[in-house]
Scaffold this motif. Structure first.
Motif, PDB file in Angstrom:
ATOM      1  N   ILE A  73       0.824  -1.207   0.000  1.00 11.50           N
ATOM      2  CA  ILE A  73       0.000   0.000   0.000  1.00 11.50           C
ATOM      3  C   ILE A  73       0.860   1.259   0.000  1.00 11.50           C
ATOM      4  CG2 ILE A  73      -0.185   0.124   2.509  1.00 11.50           C
ATOM      5  CD1 ILE A  73      -2.912   0.990  -0.080  1.00 11.50           C
ATOM      6  N   ALA A  74       2.094   1.170   0.532  1.00 11.39           N
ATOM      7  CA  ALA A  74       2.973   2.341   0.567  1.00 11.39           C
ATOM      8  C   ALA A  74       3.335   2.801  -0.845  1.00 11.39           C
ATOM      9  CB  ALA A  74       4.232   2.035   1.364  1.00 11.39           C
ATOM     10  N   GLY A  75       3.380   1.849  -1.790  1.00  9.61           N
ATOM     11  CA  GLY A  75       3.687   2.218  -3.172  1.00  9.61           C
ATOM     12  C   GLY A  75       2.628   3.105  -3.791  1.00  9.61           C
ATOM     13  N   TRP A  76       1.400   3.017  -3.293  1.00  3.94           N
ATOM     14  CA  TRP A  76       0.309   3.858  -3.791  1.00  3.94           C
ATOM     15  C   TRP A  76       0.315   5.245  -3.141  1.00  3.94           C
ATOM     16  CZ3 TRP A  76      -3.673   2.151  -7.198  1.00  3.94           C
ATOM     17  CH2 TRP A  76      -3.613   0.798  -7.539  1.00  3.94           C
ATOM     18  N   LEU A  77       0.826   5.346  -1.924  1.00 11.56           N
ATOM     19  CA  LEU A  77       0.588   6.532  -1.108  1.00 11.56           C
ATOM     20  C   LEU A  77       1.760   7.514  -1.011  1.00 11.56           C
ATOM     21  CD1 LEU A  77      -1.280   4.876   1.914  1.00 11.56           C
ATOM     22  CD2 LEU A  77      -2.274   5.963  -0.120  1.00 11.56           C
ATOM     23  N   PHE A  78       3.003   7.041  -1.138  1.00  5.33           N
ATOM     24  CA  PHE A  78       4.113   7.919  -0.768  1.00  5.33           C
ATOM     25  C   PHE A  78       4.224   9.155  -1.659  1.00  5.33           C
ATOM     26  CE2 PHE A  78       6.326   5.414  -3.980  1.00  5.33           C
ATOM     27  CZ  PHE A  78       7.256   6.295  -4.531  1.00  5.33           C
ATOM     28  N   SER A  79       3.843   9.039  -2.931  1.00  5.10           N
ATOM     29  CA  SER A  79       3.952  10.187  -3.834  1.00  5.10           C
ATOM     30  C   SER A  79       2.963  11.298  -3.486  1.00  5.10           C
ATOM     31  CB  SER A  79       3.740   9.750  -5.283  1.00  5.10           C
ATOM     32  OG  SER A  79       4.758   8.867  -5.700  1.00  5.10           O
ATOM     33  N   ILE A  80       1.899  10.969  -2.761  1.00  8.08           N
ATOM     34  CA  ILE A  80       0.921  11.990  -2.373  1.00  8.08           C
ATOM     35  C   ILE A  80       1.588  13.045  -1.503  1.00  8.08           C
ATOM     36  CG2 ILE A  80      -1.202  12.442  -1.095  1.00  8.08           C
ATOM     37  CD1 ILE A  80      -2.116   9.607  -1.845  1.00  8.08           C
ATOM     38  N   GLY A  81       2.313  12.581  -0.468  1.00  4.60           N
ATOM     39  CA  GLY A  81       2.973  13.518   0.425  1.00  4.60           C
ATOM     40  C   GLY A  81       4.075  14.306  -0.257  1.00  4.60           C
ATOM     41  N   LEU A  82       4.884  13.636  -1.074  1.00  5.51           N
ATOM     42  CA  LEU A  82       5.959  14.335  -1.775  1.00  5.51           C
ATOM     43  C   LEU A  82       5.401  15.390  -2.728  1.00  5.51           C
ATOM     44  CD1 LEU A  82       8.340  11.334  -2.592  1.00  5.51           C
ATOM     45  CD2 LEU A  82       8.467  12.924  -0.668  1.00  5.51           C
ATOM     46  N   MET A  83       4.335  15.059  -3.432  1.00  4.11           N
ATOM     47  CA  MET A  83       3.733  16.010  -4.362  1.00  4.11           C
ATOM     48  C   MET A  83       3.083  17.177  -3.621  1.00  4.11           C
ATOM     49  SD  MET A  83       0.953  15.277  -7.407  1.00  4.11           S
ATOM     50  CE  MET A  83       2.124  14.263  -8.309  1.00  4.11           C
ATOM     51  N   ARG A  84       2.499  16.883  -2.469  1.00  3.21           N
ATOM     52  CA  ARG A  84       1.901  17.966  -1.670  1.00  3.21           C
ATOM     53  C   ARG A  84       2.963  18.994  -1.291  1.00  3.21           C
ATOM     54  NH1 ARG A  84      -2.515  20.680  -0.922  1.00  3.21           N
ATOM     55  NH2 ARG A  84      -3.366  20.847   1.176  1.00  3.21           N
ATOM     56  N   PHE A  85       4.172  18.504  -1.012  1.00  3.61           N
ATOM     57  CA  PHE A  85       5.267  19.412  -0.667  1.00  3.61           C
ATOM     58  C   PHE A  85       5.770  20.173  -1.892  1.00  3.61           C
ATOM     59  CE2 PHE A  85       9.756  20.455  -0.195  1.00  3.61           C
ATOM     60  CZ  PHE A  85       9.751  21.159   1.001  1.00  3.61           C
ATOM     61  N   THR A  86       6.036  19.452  -2.984  1.00  4.25           N
ATOM     62  CA  THR A  86       6.604  20.122  -4.161  1.00  4.25           C
ATOM     63  C   THR A  86       5.638  21.151  -4.740  1.00  4.25           C
ATOM     64  OG1 THR A  86       5.837  18.287  -5.564  1.00  4.25           O
ATOM     65  CG2 THR A  86       8.116  18.201  -4.779  1.00  4.25           C
ATOM     66  N   ARG A  87       4.342  20.839  -4.736  1.00  2.46           N
ATOM     67  CA  ARG A  87       3.370  21.793  -5.270  1.00  2.46           C
ATOM     68  C   ARG A  87       3.204  23.013  -4.354  1.00  2.46           C
ATOM     69  NH1 ARG A  87      -1.901  18.921  -8.075  1.00  2.46           N
ATOM     70  NH2 ARG A  87      -0.796  17.856  -9.775  1.00  2.46           N
ATOM     71  N   SER A  88       3.556  22.867  -3.097  1.00  4.52           N
ATOM     72  CA  SER A  88       3.414  23.963  -2.142  1.00  4.52           C
ATOM     73  C   SER A  88       4.712  24.730  -1.945  1.00  4.52           C
ATOM     74  CB  SER A  88       2.948  23.409  -0.779  1.00  4.52           C
ATOM     75  OG  SER A  88       1.745  22.689  -0.900  1.00  4.52           O
ATOM     76  N   SER A  89       5.765  24.373  -2.714  1.00  5.89           N
ATOM     77  CA  SER A  89       7.083  24.973  -2.527  1.00  5.89           C
ATOM     78  C   SER A  89       7.598  25.525  -3.845  1.00  5.89           C
ATOM     79  CB  SER A  89       8.066  23.930  -1.986  1.00  5.89           C
ATOM     80  OG  SER A  89       7.585  23.316  -0.823  1.00  5.89           O
ATOM     81  N   ARG A  90       8.640  26.328  -3.741  1.00  3.86           N
ATOM     82  CA  ARG A  90       9.329  26.786  -4.941  1.00  3.86           C
ATOM     83  C   ARG A  90      10.056  25.614  -5.590  1.00  3.86           C
ATOM     84  NH1 ARG A  90       9.487  32.241  -5.506  1.00  3.86           N
ATOM     85  NH2 ARG A  90       8.880  33.484  -3.674  1.00  3.86           N
ATOM     86  N   VAL A  91      10.438  25.791  -6.848  1.00  2.97           N
ATOM     87  CA  VAL A  91      11.031  24.694  -7.607  1.00  2.97           C
ATOM     88  C   VAL A  91      12.304  24.187  -6.944  1.00  2.97           C
ATOM     89  CG1 VAL A  91      12.064  24.029  -9.801  1.00  2.97           C
ATOM     90  CG2 VAL A  91      10.007  25.451  -9.777  1.00  2.97           C
ATOM     91  N   LEU A  92      13.175  25.091  -6.480  1.00  5.40           N
ATOM     92  CA  LEU A  92      14.434  24.654  -5.867  1.00  5.40           C
ATOM     93  C   LEU A  92      14.192  23.869  -4.579  1.00  5.40           C
ATOM     94  CD1 LEU A  92      16.774  27.753  -6.409  1.00  5.40           C
ATOM     95  CD2 LEU A  92      16.767  25.563  -7.625  1.00  5.40           C
ATOM     96  N   ALA A  93      13.218  24.294  -3.795  1.00  3.52           N
ATOM     97  CA  ALA A  93      12.875  23.542  -2.591  1.00  3.52           C
ATOM     98  C   ALA A  93      12.345  22.164  -2.956  1.00  3.52           C
ATOM     99  CB  ALA A  93      11.843  24.309  -1.770  1.00  3.52           C
ATOM    100  N   GLY A  94      11.582  22.100  -4.035  1.00  4.76           N
ATOM    101  CA  GLY A  94      11.098  20.812  -4.504  1.00  4.76           C
ATOM    102  C   GLY A  94      12.221  19.897  -4.940  1.00  4.76           C
ATOM    103  N   LEU A  95      13.237  20.479  -5.598  1.00  2.00           N
ATOM    104  CA  LEU A  95      14.395  19.686  -5.999  1.00  2.00           C
ATOM    105  C   LEU A  95      15.121  19.125  -4.788  1.00  2.00           C
ATOM    106  CD1 LEU A  95      15.888  21.823  -8.918  1.00  2.00           C
ATOM    107  CD2 LEU A  95      14.958  19.512  -9.076  1.00  2.00           C
ATOM    108  N   ALA A  96      15.244  19.936  -3.736  1.00  2.00           N
ATOM    109  CA  ALA A  96      15.885  19.465  -2.510  1.00  2.00           C
ATOM    110  C   ALA A  96      15.093  18.317  -1.901  1.00  2.00           C
ATOM    111  CB  ALA A  96      16.004  20.616  -1.515  1.00  2.00           C
ATOM    112  N   CYS A  97      13.770  18.442  -1.946  1.00  2.00           N
ATOM    113  CA  CYS A  97      12.905  17.362  -1.446  1.00  2.00           C
ATOM    114  C   CYS A  97      13.141  16.089  -2.237  1.00  2.00           C
ATOM    115  CB  CYS A  97      11.449  17.789  -1.543  1.00  2.00           C
ATOM    116  SG  CYS A  97      10.264  16.466  -1.839  1.00  2.00           S
TER     117      CYS A  97
END
Length: 497
Positions: free
Chosen positions: A35-59
């Motif tokens: 189930i983790a394979g379905w869910l982990f990208s949700i949190g990462l995308m929530r961060f990248t979409r809420s951050s500047r591009v460089l912060a997203g790259l660091a993530c």
């Protein structure tokens, strides 16, 4: 339309932490949780979409590093620097779709924006499998889902990439819902589309399983590995490690190898007498000097003819004066004739010094169907395994740390191509599955002193869409990424004009 809502402050970093934590168990490792394979990208995308591009790259870099460390540690290879660096590079490449989503999602309409990430994810997985020396062993989201039989049937149409697309599509759909504060009118089309596709996939997979015909005929197959006692006696005589054989070593090596090889022949006789029509050995089960190979082969041919069996052998042939050896699979028929010889086409990078073969899979017509052969790591390359067969033999040699995941990865090849797959392994888990991925037999090398897998295998496979069209779905995703990128650029130019 509801106002867009992006995570801020501690919430944003909470999503990042959740994404990284789930990502540690979302890859195809011994520690994976499906189930983790379905869910982990949700949190990462929530961060990248809420951050500047460089912060997203660091993530992306942080997440990729954490995932790589856990994957390599689970495989027991944390001390092998080339593997660690190679997996880190691939993990960074596989994170590019998050960056693509961040750059494009606000420049497209809501529905098209949700397609960027899954299409980009499939594109990257497909290119990595085609170009990198690791194939699909590291990367595909779908690799964690081999036990979900209704879902698994998707790969008979799209290959492993269709399942990865479906899993990746969750992240942008959920993020859109969160950004629109679950405002139903503004998310209805996207939500209903995704749910409808998922339901249709599950229903279709269930129907395919329910309507699968009963096998008209079965053949008894015995997968055998050398006994631990024989391996121990061989090492007592000579624990062979040097890649280059000196003339004075040969008498001792010949004696040591004979202990192992005689044990394999003896157990093959036992299983043949018990009714096996096909006996399968694991990868490099037998070890023989190149000059002794003709005599070894004659012994195998005599055994097959005497017992009227098909003998499928994994053999390491030690070449004179060369730093590498041959890793081959040899199939001998009940008439004693040599039916095929296959050299391993994909040596494990950084771990094997072999003379690779051409990757052309031999298929032999027999009363028990079309028998084909590849070796271990070859099964991690979908293009190599795409062949018309009824039973695919995959002699393998794993180690503790990849025993579960490596055998599970081979299940996808059986469903993609519609054949039963017999994977006899030493140092791991031997499995046999049918053309629908259903388990027929499973044995663990580490839980017995003499690993044997006795199983009745269907002698006829089935046709699949994937077998006809190959990686068409993956290429459609590549085209989709190019088209969506072009559309986003066109719209930006139009707004600036």
């Amino acid at each position: 339309m509801a106002n867009s809502y992006f995570a801020t402050g501690w919430r944003k970093y909470g999503w990042l932490a959740a994404g990284i934590a789930l990502g540690l168990f979302g890859t195809n490792s011994e520690w994976s949780i499906p189930i983790a394979g379905w869910l982990f990208s949700i949190g990462l995308m929530r961060f990248t979409r809420s951050s500047r591009v460089l912060a997203g790259l660091a993530c992306i870099g942080l997440s990729a590093t954490a995932t790589t460390v856990v994957y390599v540690a689970a495989a027991g290879q944390s001390g092998v620097l080339p593997i660690l660096l190679g997996c880190l590079l691939l993990s960074l490449i596989l994170s590019i779709p998050l960056l693509a989503d961040r750059l494009l999602f606000q420049r497209l309409n809501p529905f098209l924006a949700t397609l960027v990430f899954p299409a980009a994810r499939v594109t990257v997985e497909f290119l990595v499998a085609a170009i990198s020396p690791l194939g699909t062993i590291f990367g595909p989201l779908a690799a964690t889902q081999s036990a979900n039989l209704p879902l698994l049937q998707t790969v008979s149409v799209t290959g492993i990439y269709g399942l990865s697309f479906l899993m990746a599509w969750v992240a942008p759909v959920v993020n859109l819902a969160l950004e629109r504060r679950l405002h139903w009118p503004s998310i209805r089309t996207v939500a209903l589309t995704y749910v409808s596709v998922l339901v249709l996939v599950l229903i279709g997979g269930g129907l395919r399983l329910a309507m699968a015909p009963t096998a008209p005929s079965l053949v008894r197959v015995a997968g055998i590995s050398a006994s631990l006692a024989a391996e121990g006696r061989m090492r007592q005589i000579n624990n062979f490690h040097t890649p280059q054989v000196l003339p004075e070593q040969k008498p001792t090596l010949r004696k040591a190898f004979a202990v192992l090889n005689d044990d394999l022949f003896a157990h093959s006789r036992i299983e043949a007498d018990a009714g096996a029509k096909i006996v399968a050995w694991p990868e490099t089960a037998a070890v023989v000097l190149n000059e002794d190979f003709p005599d070894f082969l004659r012994t195998a041919q005599s055994l097959a003819k005497e017992k009227q069996i098909y003998l499928d052998m994994g053999i390491a042939v030690i070449l004179d004066g060369q730093p590498h050896s041959r890793d081959i699979a040899v199939l001998v028929g009940p008439d004693g004739k040599l039916l095929s010889t296959f050299d391993k086409a994909h040596p494990v990078p950084g771990m094997e010094s072999l003379r690779p073969g051409d990757g052309i899979v031999p298929v032999s017509e027999t009363p028990y169907g079309r028998l084909a052969n590849v070796i271990c790591f070859d099964a991690d390359f979908p293009s190599t395994l795409r062949t018309h067969a009824d039973i695919m033999f995959v002699p393998a040699n794993d180690w503790k740390g990849i025993e579960r995941t490596h055998s599970a990865n081979a299940v996808f090849r059986a469903v993609e191509n519609g054949y039963s797959l017999v994977r006899q392994t030493s140092g791991g888990i031997a499995i046999t599955v049918d053309a629908y991925g259903a388990s027929l037999a499973r044995t663990n090398y580490f839980s017995t002193t003499q690993q044997s897998m006795i199983v009745s295998v269907p002698t006829r496979g089935t046709w699949t869409v994937y077998g006809l069209v190959g990686d068409l779905f993956a290429w459609l995703c590549v085209t989709n990424v190019v088209g969506l990128t072009g559309l986003a650029i066109f719209r930006r130019i139009g707004h600036q004009g």
